[in-house]
Design a protein around this motif. Structure first.
Motif, PDB file in Angstrom:
ATOM      1  N   ARG A 161     -22.414   1.514  -0.739  1.00 14.11           N
ATOM      2  CA  ARG A 161     -21.281   1.105   0.098  1.00 14.11           C
ATOM      3  C   ARG A 161     -20.480  -0.019  -0.562  1.00 14.11           C
ATOM      4  N   GLU A 162     -21.176  -0.961  -1.179  1.00 18.01           N
ATOM      5  CA  GLU A 162     -20.481  -2.076  -1.829  1.00 18.01           C
ATOM      6  C   GLU A 162     -19.620  -1.584  -2.993  1.00 18.01           C
ATOM      7  N   LEU A 190     -26.846   0.113   0.549  1.00 22.11           N
ATOM      8  CA  LEU A 190     -25.971  -1.053   0.522  1.00 22.11           C
ATOM      9  C   LEU A 190     -25.198  -1.101  -0.789  1.00 22.11           C
ATOM     10  N   THR A 198     -18.426  -6.943   2.002  1.00 25.82           N
ATOM     11  CA  THR A 198     -18.854  -6.293   3.235  1.00 25.82           C
ATOM     12  C   THR A 198     -18.657  -7.285   4.380  1.00 25.82           C
ATOM     13  N   ARG A 199     -18.993  -6.847   5.582  1.00 27.60           N
ATOM     14  CA  ARG A 199     -18.931  -7.745   6.736  1.00 27.60           C
ATOM     15  C   ARG A 199     -20.009  -8.817   6.665  1.00 27.60           C
ATOM     16  N   ARG A 224     -16.522  -0.112  -1.649  1.00 35.57           N
ATOM     17  CA  ARG A 224     -15.634  -1.195  -1.196  1.00 35.57           C
ATOM     18  C   ARG A 224     -14.953  -1.874  -2.380  1.00 35.57           C
ATOM     19  N   ASP A 234     -17.640   0.244   6.058  1.00 34.21           N
ATOM     20  CA  ASP A 234     -17.194  -1.115   6.333  1.00 34.21           C
ATOM     21  C   ASP A 234     -15.688  -1.200   6.151  1.00 34.21           C
TER      22      ASP A 234
END
Length: 413
Positions: free
Chosen positions: A253-254, A250, A139-140, A257, A111
């Protein structure tokens, strides 16, 4: 042991399923249908009289929450991409290949959405730091609210991304680690958690007092982003799988980020950012170090083991539910837990375990530590890896352990 340990499931142990004589299914050996048919068809007068190698007895049914044939599944786990097993002999090339395999199993795309942060009012503390809330696009899909602590002074400061545990306690997430000055309703829960696991300290506040910028954000299901109920975790994971996504992917990825956001703040020295967590947060810390180029070091307290050694009857990981936050489907066909953590090499990394921790058997910790040592040794960076077991402690992150971690952070950052 309290069943509601951080990073574990909190439900009751699975009920035993009796057979006709009261034993659990899966404890008995059954003759395969093919072998039985061969006998009755006249191809052999007895089981030992048939030509060719005898078929092994089929293991049928359940062994608690495991299929009865789980030992055979364990034998098939060879971790072919692990360092030392993989045909790749160059440590840096192995790191790239292993990281690509993990990325492949996250089922959540990278992302690059602009963070677009909105900072709240700063509150200055007498003990040397300021508190503020910051809302940004994690995230988006979602904007989240994080707790941000900044030491007094001009900076640039070293920084710590703090990653909270599971604990089957969902009303608080980031508040487990940072005192919730913004929400009196969560304060009692947060203080109780700190007393129970952290010697009464808020780890984030302690780090800020000692000169570190600190960011803590809720994972999906906790605090502002919840609360999920214990029973809803499985449904949440299932629904994400149905949508072509992954709860564990998820979260991974978070966390990457969040590390990038922290490293990019104008008050932070982006070369000196560490990830730190306890229990599930420890899993998140070494995973983030493996997947993020913005994390320079990581300290993981009470989450490291070999997969085979922890998949044993009675271990909390078998209860499901919380495990979905740490389950990347299919990844075990290639890499074990310490193999994934080793992707972070040769970064400085610190793994702490409690010798009395019921969640992580000693043999699993030993297997993991041996794998970790081999990878850092391949990078000629053994001095950057620290492995510590506190023999008289369980699943906790006490004040002396915290002091040890901060001293280590001071030395590597």
């Amino acid at each position: 042991m309290d069943a509601r340990e951080p990073g574990t499931d909190a439900g009751p142990p699975p009920a035993r399923r009796p057979g006709r004589t009261g034993e659990r299914l899966g404890r008995r050996a059954f003759v395969t249908a093919a072998s039985a048919a061969a006998v009755f068809a006249g191809t052999g007068t007895a089981a030992g009289a048939a030509t060719g190698p005898a078929a092994p007895p089929a293991l049928t049914g359940l062994d608690g929450a495991l299929p009865a044939f789980h030992p055979l599944l364990k034998e098939e786990l060879r971790f072919p991409l692990a360092w030392g097993t993989s045909p790749i002999r160059d440590p840096r090339a192995w790191r790239r290949a292993a990281r690509a395999k993990v990325e492949e199993h996250l089922f959540v795309a990278p992302d690059h959405t602009p963070f677009a942060p909105e900072f709240g009012e700063r509150r200055s503390e007498r003990d040397g730091f300021t508190r503020e809330l910051v809302t940004f696009s994690l995230t988006r899909y979602e904007r989240v609210r994080g707790a941000l602590l900044t030491p007094h002074g001009r900076g640039l400061f070293p920084a710590v991304l703090l990653l909270h545990d599971h604990g089957a306690r969902f009303d608080i997430g980031k508040e487990k680690l940072v005192r919730p000055w913004y929400d009196d309703t969560r304060l009692a829960s947060a203080q109780e958690w700190a007393e129970r696991y952290f010697s009464g300290r808020f780890v984030g506040d302690e780090l800020a007092r000692r000169g570190y910028a600190v960011l803590a954000v809720d994972a999906l299901g906790w605090g502002d982003r919840g609360p999920v109920t214990y029973e809803q975790q499985q449904a949440l994971a299932s629904n994400l799988y149905h949508l072509g996504s992954s709860l564990a992917g998820l979260m991974a990825r978070e966390d990457v980020r969040a590390a990038a956001f922290l490293a990019g703040l104008d008050r932070v020295d982006r070369r000196r950012v560490a990830a730190l967590g306890f229990s599930m947060g420890a899993f998140r810390a070494w995973q983030t170090a493996a997947l993020s180029d913005d994390v320079a070091a990581a300290a993981s307290v009470c989450w490291m083991t070999g997969l085979k050694e922890v998949m044993v009857p009675g271990n909390n990981i078998l209860r499901g539910q919380s495990s979905y936050y740490m389950l990347h489907p299919g990844l075990a066909r290639y890499l074990d837990f310490p193999d994934v953590a080793s992707i972070g090499a040769p970064k400085p990394m610190f793994f702490l375990n409690g010798g009395l921790d019921p969640l992580f058997p000693a043999d699993g910790v030993r297997v993991a530590h041996d794998k970790l040592r081999a990878v850092w040794r391949s990078h000629r960076a053994e001095e950057r890896l620290r492995l510590t077991t506190w023999p008289d402690l369980g699943h906790v992150f006490t004040a002396p352990q915290q002091d040890d971690v901060v001293a280590w952070l001071d030395s590597v950052l």
